[in-house]
Design an enzyme around this catalytic site. Structure first.
Site, PDB file in Angstrom:
ATOM      1  N   CYS A 185      36.828  40.257  47.511  1.00 63.85           N
ATOM      2  CA  CYS A 185      36.170  41.106  48.508  1.00 63.85           C
ATOM      3  C   CYS A 185      36.448  40.482  49.864  1.00 63.85           C
ATOM      4  CB  CYS A 185      34.669  41.192  48.262  1.00 63.85           C
ATOM      5  SG  CYS A 185      33.791  42.198  49.484  1.00 63.85           S
ATOM      6  N   GLU A 240      39.945  47.611  49.530  1.00 64.10           N
ATOM      7  CA  GLU A 240      40.985  46.791  48.907  1.00 64.10           C
ATOM      8  C   GLU A 240      42.326  47.432  49.205  1.00 64.10           C
ATOM      9  OE1 GLU A 240      42.070  43.748  48.183  1.00 64.10           O
ATOM     10  OE2 GLU A 240      40.221  43.591  46.997  1.00 64.10           O
TER      11      GLU A 240
END
Length: 271
Positions: free
Chosen positions: A2, A114
């Site tokens: 993350c 992402e």
């Protein structure tokens, strides 16, 4: 992994979602659709109040800096590298094991970003025809629109170069726990693009379902084996992923338009 996420819910909304009992106006942060490492973020935690007659932990909304600085660190310079902790080894790593047993938190998010490089562009890179392949960002978010509750740890670090009454004498920092990305089909996976989270990135933030929130935040739970049971990945099929504009790749860009779903990747990619 993350490395960027969105967090746009107001404190009053988070208070209702997480049954928060205490939050201060100075702890309030503006909605942020492009949260990057070293930024200040909202965190939910259970902690005793100073000089309080009630000895029970109180659920609070606090402001932490993303990028954990261990209490024993000599300087905070490594914080930008400590934004994630692997759930599989967090109990044994010197930087995280103490916080794992005593200082756990939840980092509320709308979802996380992402980046994925399509197979076609990866082939060009291998052939030497393109040194830096263009990556397509995806936004991963709960399929039902609920909050993405990321498991986190927090720490306090004392800057010994500053006097006790200096506002920056103490740093309150945090990290996001990650787990292996799901390999099952995504909820509402688009026809063009990755069909699973694992096709986007091999890691993902550890999402805590509401039935685990109280146990995770409870500071009286200190047994590593008992806590490790809370690190099991959530049930599959709870999240969806969709392509968003590459504007999110620049940390200076910020706004709700970053979450706008595109019909497909901005450039054709093959997965």
């Amino acid at each position: 992994m993350c490395g960027r996420y969105a967090s746009s819910r107001r404190p009053e909304d988070l208070a209702g979602i997480f049954a928060i009992e205490k939050w201060e106006p100075e702890e309030t942060l503006e909605p942020d659709w492009n949260v990057a490492p070293t930024k200040e973020v909202h965190a939910v935690l259970d902690r005793l109040l100073k000089d309080a007659a009630d000895p029970r932990p109180v659920r609070q909304l606090r402001k932490l800096r993303w990028g954990l600085v261990p209490s024993w660190a000599k300087t905070p310079e490594g914080a930008a590298r400590m934004i994630n902790a692997r759930s599989e080894t967090v109990h044994e790593k010197p930087s995280f094991r103490r916080a794992f047993t005593t200082r756990r938190c939840i980092l509320p998010a709308d979802g996380y970003y992402e980046w994925v490089t399509g197979a076609g562009e990866r082939d060009l890179e291998v052939e030497g025809r393109k040194k830096r392949p263009r990556k397509q960002p995806y936004f991963v978010t709960p399929a039902d629109g609920s909050v993405f509750a990321m498991a986190g740890l927090y720490e306090f670090w004392r800057d010994r170069t500053l006097p006790d009454d200096h506002p920056r004498a103490w740093w309150a920092t945090c990290t996001v726990l990650t787990t292996e990305a799901e390999t099952t089909p995504l909820a509402g996976a688009p026809a063009e693009g990755p069909a699973t989270l694992a096709q986007i990135h091999p890691r993902m933030p550890l999402m805590l379902t509401p039935d685990r929130w109280d146990a995770w935040l409870d500071p009286s739970r200190t047994d590593p084996a008992e806590l490790s049971a809370l690190l099991a990945p959530p049930p599959t099929g709870l999240v969806r992923a969709y392509p968003v504009a590459t504007a999110v790749s620049n940390v200076r860009n910020n706004g709700p338009e970053l979450l706008t779903e595109l019909d497909g990747p901005e450039e054709a990619t093959l997965f």
